[in-house]
Design a protein around this motif. Structure first.
Motif, PDB file in Angstrom:
ATOM      1  N   GLY A 250       7.268  13.132   6.035  1.00  0.00           N
ATOM      2  CA  GLY A 250       6.462  12.698   7.179  1.00  0.00           C
ATOM      3  C   GLY A 250       5.852  11.327   6.946  1.00  0.00           C
ATOM      4  O   GLY A 250       5.830  10.477   7.849  1.00  0.00           O
ATOM      5  N   SER A 251       5.365  11.086   5.737  1.00  0.00           N
ATOM      6  CA  SER A 251       4.738   9.796   5.412  1.00  0.00           C
ATOM      7  C   SER A 251       5.750   8.657   5.444  1.00  0.00           C
ATOM      8  O   SER A 251       5.452   7.560   5.928  1.00  0.00           O
ATOM      9  CB  SER A 251       4.077   9.870   4.028  1.00  0.00           C
ATOM     10  N   ILE A 252       6.946   8.909   4.923  1.00  0.00           N
ATOM     11  CA  ILE A 252       7.985   7.872   4.916  1.00  0.00           C
ATOM     12  C   ILE A 252       8.356   7.487   6.346  1.00  0.00           C
ATOM     13  O   ILE A 252       8.452   6.299   6.688  1.00  0.00           O
ATOM     14  CB  ILE A 252       9.227   8.345   4.130  1.00  0.00           C
ATOM     15  N   ILE A 253       8.545   8.480   7.193  1.00  0.00           N
ATOM     16  CA  ILE A 253       8.887   8.193   8.599  1.00  0.00           C
ATOM     17  C   ILE A 253       7.747   7.429   9.269  1.00  0.00           C
ATOM     18  O   ILE A 253       7.965   6.480  10.025  1.00  0.00           O
ATOM     19  CB  ILE A 253       9.189   9.509   9.356  1.00  0.00           C
ATOM     20  N   GLY A 254       6.500   7.818   8.965  1.00  0.00           N
ATOM     21  CA  GLY A 254       5.342   7.159   9.564  1.00  0.00           C
ATOM     22  C   GLY A 254       5.255   5.683   9.242  1.00  0.00           C
ATOM     23  O   GLY A 254       4.765   4.883  10.060  1.00  0.00           O
ATOM     24  N   THR A 255       5.731   5.274   8.049  1.00  0.00           N
ATOM     25  CA  THR A 255       5.626   3.857   7.660  1.00  0.00           C
ATOM     26  C   THR A 255       6.419   2.943   8.597  1.00  0.00           C
ATOM     27  O   THR A 255       6.057   1.772   8.766  1.00  0.00           O
ATOM     28  CB  THR A 255       6.126   3.623   6.215  1.00  0.00           C
ATOM     29  N   PHE A 256       7.472   3.460   9.218  1.00  0.00           N
ATOM     30  CA  PHE A 256       8.296   2.629  10.102  1.00  0.00           C
ATOM     31  C   PHE A 256       7.606   2.328  11.437  1.00  0.00           C
ATOM     32  O   PHE A 256       8.073   1.475  12.196  1.00  0.00           O
ATOM     33  CB  PHE A 256       9.648   3.310  10.363  1.00  0.00           C
ATOM     34  N   PHE A 257       6.525   3.035  11.725  1.00  0.00           N
ATOM     35  CA  PHE A 257       5.823   2.850  12.995  1.00  0.00           C
ATOM     36  C   PHE A 257       4.645   1.885  12.880  1.00  0.00           C
ATOM     37  O   PHE A 257       3.938   1.654  13.852  1.00  0.00           O
ATOM     38  CB  PHE A 257       5.335   4.206  13.527  1.00  0.00           C
TER      39      PHE A 257
ATOM     40  N   GLY B 291       0.821  -1.217   0.000  1.00  0.00           N
ATOM     41  CA  GLY B 291       0.000   0.000   0.000  1.00  0.00           C
ATOM     42  C   GLY B 291       0.846   1.255   0.000  1.00  0.00           C
ATOM     43  O   GLY B 291       0.505   2.256  -0.643  1.00  0.00           O
ATOM     44  N   ALA B 292       1.987   1.217   0.726  1.00  0.00           N
ATOM     45  CA  ALA B 292       2.874   2.391   0.789  1.00  0.00           C
ATOM     46  C   ALA B 292       3.504   2.677  -0.571  1.00  0.00           C
ATOM     47  O   ALA B 292       3.754   3.846  -0.912  1.00  0.00           O
ATOM     48  CB  ALA B 292       3.957   2.158   1.839  1.00  0.00           C
ATOM     49  N   VAL B 293       3.758   1.632  -1.353  1.00  0.00           N
ATOM     50  CA  VAL B 293       4.253   1.841  -2.723  1.00  0.00           C
ATOM     51  C   VAL B 293       3.242   2.673  -3.506  1.00  0.00           C
ATOM     52  O   VAL B 293       3.586   3.640  -4.196  1.00  0.00           O
ATOM     53  CB  VAL B 293       4.512   0.496  -3.436  1.00  0.00           C
ATOM     54  N   MET B 294       1.957   2.289  -3.372  1.00  0.00           N
ATOM     55  CA  MET B 294       0.885   3.033  -4.035  1.00  0.00           C
ATOM     56  C   MET B 294       0.847   4.479  -3.562  1.00  0.00           C
ATOM     57  O   MET B 294       0.836   5.420  -4.371  1.00  0.00           O
ATOM     58  CB  MET B 294      -0.449   2.355  -3.691  1.00  0.00           C
ATOM     59  N   GLY B 295       0.827   4.692  -2.232  1.00  0.00           N
ATOM     60  CA  GLY B 295       0.725   6.041  -1.675  1.00  0.00           C
ATOM     61  C   GLY B 295       1.877   6.929  -2.094  1.00  0.00           C
ATOM     62  O   GLY B 295       1.681   8.083  -2.508  1.00  0.00           O
ATOM     63  N   LEU B 296       3.094   6.419  -1.992  1.00  0.00           N
ATOM     64  CA  LEU B 296       4.271   7.237  -2.311  1.00  0.00           C
ATOM     65  C   LEU B 296       4.431   7.446  -3.813  1.00  0.00           C
ATOM     66  O   LEU B 296       4.970   8.471  -4.241  1.00  0.00           O
ATOM     67  CB  LEU B 296       5.526   6.586  -1.715  1.00  0.00           C
ATOM     68  N   THR B 297       3.961   6.499  -4.607  1.00  0.00           N
ATOM     69  CA  THR B 297       3.984   6.689  -6.068  1.00  0.00           C
ATOM     70  C   THR B 297       3.052   7.831  -6.467  1.00  0.00           C
ATOM     71  O   THR B 297       3.393   8.665  -7.309  1.00  0.00           O
ATOM     72  CB  THR B 297       3.574   5.394  -6.788  1.00  0.00           C
ATOM     73  N   VAL B 298       1.864   7.857  -5.856  1.00  0.00           N
ATOM     74  CA  VAL B 298       0.896   8.922  -6.164  1.00  0.00           C
ATOM     75  C   VAL B 298       1.476  10.292  -5.832  1.00  0.00           C
ATOM     76  O   VAL B 298       1.443  11.208  -6.666  1.00  0.00           O
ATOM     77  CB  VAL B 298      -0.429   8.693  -5.392  1.00  0.00           C
ATOM     78  N   VAL B 299       2.024  10.458  -4.626  1.00  0.00           N
ATOM     79  CA  VAL B 299       2.550  11.780  -4.256  1.00  0.00           C
ATOM     80  C   VAL B 299       3.820  12.098  -5.036  1.00  0.00           C
ATOM     81  O   VAL B 299       4.070  13.258  -5.396  1.00  0.00           O
ATOM     82  CB  VAL B 299       2.786  11.901  -2.730  1.00  0.00           C
TER      83      VAL B 299
ATOM     84  N   THR C  82      -1.695   7.836   4.270  1.00  0.00           N
ATOM     85  CA  THR C  82      -3.142   7.610   4.333  1.00  0.00           C
ATOM     86  C   THR C  82      -3.585   6.690   3.210  1.00  0.00           C
ATOM     87  O   THR C  82      -4.393   5.776   3.415  1.00  0.00           O
ATOM     88  CB  THR C  82      -3.906   8.948   4.229  1.00  0.00           C
ATOM     89  N   LEU C  83      -3.061   6.914   2.014  1.00  0.00           N
ATOM     90  CA  LEU C  83      -3.396   6.051   0.879  1.00  0.00           C
ATOM     91  C   LEU C  83      -2.809   4.653   1.062  1.00  0.00           C
ATOM     92  O   LEU C  83      -3.382   3.666   0.610  1.00  0.00           O
ATOM     93  CB  LEU C  83      -2.898   6.683  -0.421  1.00  0.00           C
ATOM     94  N   ALA C  84      -1.677   4.568   1.769  1.00  0.00           N
ATOM     95  CA  ALA C  84      -1.079   3.256   2.045  1.00  0.00           C
ATOM     96  C   ALA C  84      -2.021   2.397   2.880  1.00  0.00           C
ATOM     97  O   ALA C  84      -2.182   1.201   2.634  1.00  0.00           O
ATOM     98  CB  ALA C  84       0.253   3.425   2.768  1.00  0.00           C
ATOM     99  N   THR C  85      -2.668   3.007   3.890  1.00  0.00           N
ATOM    100  CA  THR C  85      -3.595   2.245   4.737  1.00  0.00           C
ATOM    101  C   THR C  85      -4.836   1.824   3.953  1.00  0.00           C
ATOM    102  O   THR C  85      -5.476   0.828   4.285  1.00  0.00           O
ATOM    103  CB  THR C  85      -4.033   3.066   5.965  1.00  0.00           C
ATOM    104  N   ASP C  86      -5.168   2.592   2.919  1.00  0.00           N
ATOM    105  CA  ASP C  86      -6.335   2.264   2.094  1.00  0.00           C
ATOM    106  C   ASP C  86      -5.993   1.187   1.063  1.00  0.00           C
ATOM    107  O   ASP C  86      -6.706   0.187   0.915  1.00  0.00           O
ATOM    108  CB  ASP C  86      -6.825   3.529   1.393  1.00  0.00           C
ATOM    109  N   ALA C  87      -4.907   1.384   0.328  1.00  0.00           N
ATOM    110  CA  ALA C  87      -4.517   0.425  -0.716  1.00  0.00           C
ATOM    111  C   ALA C  87      -4.101  -0.922  -0.114  1.00  0.00           C
ATOM    112  O   ALA C  87      -4.092  -1.939  -0.807  1.00  0.00           O
ATOM    113  CB  ALA C  87      -3.369   1.000  -1.550  1.00  0.00           C
ATOM    114  N   TYR C  88      -3.778  -0.925   1.174  1.00  0.00           N
ATOM    115  CA  TYR C  88      -3.468  -2.170   1.877  1.00  0.00           C
ATOM    116  C   TYR C  88      -4.662  -3.137   1.857  1.00  0.00           C
ATOM    117  O   TYR C  88      -4.495  -4.346   1.772  1.00  0.00           O
ATOM    118  CB  TYR C  88      -3.073  -1.815   3.322  1.00  0.00           C
TER     119      TYR C  88
END
Length: 699
Positions: free
Chosen positions: A277-284, A129-137, A430-436
């Protein structure tokens, strides 16, 4: 200009980190040969669908490029508009395509990872999902940066104010390409996925009494394909368009507010900070081994809250360094949007998750049959609209006045736009949690079809149930951000029309009085459009689902060995039926959004268009929330019963809940999510064709 460099840097960082996460996911093992075979069938179906869709959409973009080129030749548009339209559509489609590709490779890896531990399965699905979110932004920021620096060079000889005005005016137009692509992806994908899902449920679960994702169901592969083309590719293109639209419309409003280049710097830099901020958040995002919704939700929330906190802190320094303490209210406008996004997500979860009373109470209504659960779901969805509307109203009011709207109206509108950017700044995570969600859903299906042990299915069920909640939350977030972005686009439309009138020496002034007949007519037409659009998409799902129902019944009747497992179902025929139906049925809803603003503009003028945009935004926002939350609640009410409540799977309450879920499927995955694209596309078309309407309208 120094801080503006953060935008292309942020773009590169997002795409590099997305590539790194994708590489890590692909290194995971796929599991048994049977798992690989099922995953391959899903992947092939998704690829075949997107190939056909992009071929059809390519023809549309070619025609629109020709139309826009003619308008540019006639001096109604700048020569950059046709090309900006193409790049907007291309990157919107590409973001969805990349997200879909990684999702179809990670579903089987998630199922295999879940056989080792729950946390391992969560990490693989979330990384996808994070691949999707970070690709979009990443692609969104790349598109914006590319056009900004090119136009800044092209208009370098102009005075600063005029140069920035020309840049933002041209940049607004590539949002139409992104919106058009998003609508085709959302509507087409939504029709595909829900036709397959409804057909599979009605015949498989209700008539034949076999479990969900049973390999004996001929529509099961089409159902899994649909999760990817609708909820991944469609959602990616959708939020790409919101993201880009909020940034460019806010930049245009900043110029109108007299902020010049500083007004452009804030939203673009904010977006870049959101990447980090999103990249750092993924580690949590990590969990223990308790397959409880509260534990898994806490894991995902932790990542989002960390990202939001980082953005909230860094935004202060950005605003203070660019605008100074005089305009520090802009920072609080950003916070209002950021907070509104989190609150809308939380209350969407409250109304749709079976860990809370609304959905639990809805599940209880199934004990008296399908009719009562349908009534309960509709009333729940209607009631759930109150809180998001209040949140958005407070965010609009707060952002307008905090940014200085009391003394400078245009600065207040800039505040509304920047609050939308604030809400979307966490989009990477946010999109990572959705595309997951669709990845976890597919993983559960693969686990069921390949006969993995019961504890693996228990883990994938927990991840899938969490995915239903995060998908509902993501839709709430998408709709809330669409409302704020649409408001910013309406304001940008007004400024753009006034700028065109000034450039072309047209004696014109807006009269947006409610009792001005063109405005009133526009309000009524705009208020009606989301309902007609929803009707068209619901009818499309119904017609396509009927074809699947007939096909599944035919296979059960004619292929005698299906139910005993001696013969394999013909999965390809269901995929082909869904693909053809989706391509045919998406045309009417998509063209409605493009043709209506032009017709309304020619008949009632730009005042009528402004009324139409306002009417569509109000009713579209409320209708989209209602449909998404009703559908999400029906889905999780069914899951609540399947967990052993009210008789569990196969009971009469369960059959009633399946009917409710079947009605809710096109609500939450086709019509509801597509409406938020509709209200933004109406604004984009109105802006792009503004000069044409201003010169050619009857009034």
């Amino acid at each position: 200009m120094g801080l503006l460099l953060l935008a292309p840097i942020g773009s590169c960082v997002a795409l590099i980190f997305a590539g790194y996460l994708g590489y890590k996911v692909l290194k995971e093992e796929e599991g048994s040969e049977k798992m690989k075979k099922i995953a391959s069938a899903i992947r092939s179906g998704a690829n075949a669908y997107l190939k056909r869709q992009y071929t059809g959409v390519g023809i549309f973009f070619g025609v629109m490029f020709l139309v826009l080129s003619i308008l540019a030749f006639l001096k109604f548009l700048t020569p950059f508009v046709p090309f900006a339209f193409l790049t907007g559509g291309f990157f919107s489609g590409l973001s969805g395509f990349i997200g879909m590709k990684i999702a179809t490779y990670s579903n089987v890896r998630t199922a295999n990872a879940a056989s080792k531990s729950l946390n391992k399965g969560l990490r693989v699905a979330f990384s996808s999902g994070a691949v999707m979110g970070l690709t979009v932004v990443g692609l969104g920021l790349f598109d914006i940066s590319m056009w900004f620096y090119f136009l800044n060079w092209f208009y370098r000889a102009l005075p600063e104010v005029e140069k920035i005005q020309n840049i933002t005016s041209a940049m607004l137009t590539f949002g139409m390409g992104a919106s058009s692509m998003a609508l085709f992806a959302r509507v087409g994908g939504g029709i595909f996925t829900k036709a397959a899902d409804v057909g599979a449920d009605l015949v498989g679960k209700v008539e034949a009494g076999i479990p969900e994702d049973d390999p004996r169901n001929p529509a099961v592969i089409a159902d899994n394909v649909g999760d990817n083309v609708g909820d991944v590719a469609g959602m990616g293109a959708d939020l790409y368009e919101s993201y880009v639209g909020s940034i460019v419309s806010t930049s245009a409003l900043g110029v109108a507010a007299g902020l010049g280049i500083k007004g452009v710097t804030i939203p673009m830099t904010m977006a870049a900070v959101g990447v980090f901020g999103s990249i750092i958040g993924t580690f949590f995002v990590k969990s223990g081994e308790k397959a409880e919704q509260s534990v898994l939700l806490k894991a995902l929330r932790r990542g989002v809250y960390v990202s939001a906190g980082i953005i909230a802190v860094l935004s202060y320094f950005i605003v203070n360094s660019v605008l100074g303490s005089k305009h520090i209210g802009v920072y609080f406008a950003i916070l209002s949007g950021l907070l509104a996004g989190i609150l809308i997500g939380f209350f969407t979860e409250y109304f749709t998750s079976d860990t809370y009373r609304p959905t639990q109470n809805l599940a209880a209504t199934s004990t008296t049959g399908p009719a009562t659960i349908i009534i309960g779901g509709l009333s729940l969805g209607m009631m759930s609209t109150a809180v998001p509307v209040v949140i958005v109203c407070i965010a609009v009011m707060a952002s307008f006045y905090l940014s200085g709207g009391a003394t400078n109206f245009n600065l207040g509108l800039y505040g509304v736009g920047i609050s939308a950017v604030g809400m979307l700044s966490t989009l990477g995570i946010t999109l990572a949690t959705d595309a997951y969600g669709p990845v976890a859903d597919n993983a559960g299906g693969i686990a069921e079809m390949s006969g993995l042990p019961a504890e693996v299915r228990e883990r994938t069920d927990a991840l899938d149930s969490l995915g239903n909640t995060t998908a509902a939350t993501g839709k709430g977030f998408a709709i809330g951000s669409a409302a704020l972005t649409a408001l910013a686009l309406i304001a940008a439309y007004k400024d753009e029309i006034e700028l065109i009138a000034k450039k072309e020496n047209i004696d014109f002034a807006f009269n947006l009085n409610l009792i001005n007949p063109p405005v009133l007519i526009g309000l009524f037409v705009g208020g009606m459009i989301p309902f007609v659009f929803a009707a068209l998409t619901m009818q499309a799902v119904g017609r396509a689902a009927q074809k699947i129902v007939l096909e599944v019944r035919r296979q059960f009747r004619e292929i005698k060995g299906i139910m005993t497992g001696e013969e394999e179902a013909d999965y390809a025929s269901c995929v082909d039926i869904c693909t053809k139906a989706a391509q045919k049925e998406m045309i009417a809803p998509a063209f409605l959004a493009i043709i209506v603003p032009i017709v309304v503009g020619l008949l009632t003028g730009v005042n009528g268009v402004a009324g139409m945009l306002a009417g569509a935004t109000v009713t579209g926002f409320v209708l989209a929330v209602m449909m998404a939350n009703s559908g999400g609640a029906w889905d999780n009410a069914k899951k609540h019963i399947e967990a052993g409540n009210y008789g569990g799977k196969g009971s009469d309450p369960h059959k009633a809940a399946v009917v409710g879920d079947t009605v809710g499927d096109p609500f939450k995955d086709t019509s509801g999510p597509a409406i938020n694209i509709l209200i933004k596309l109406l604004s984009m078309v109105s802006i792009v064709f503004g000069a044409f309407i201003l010169n050619m309208s009857l009034f």
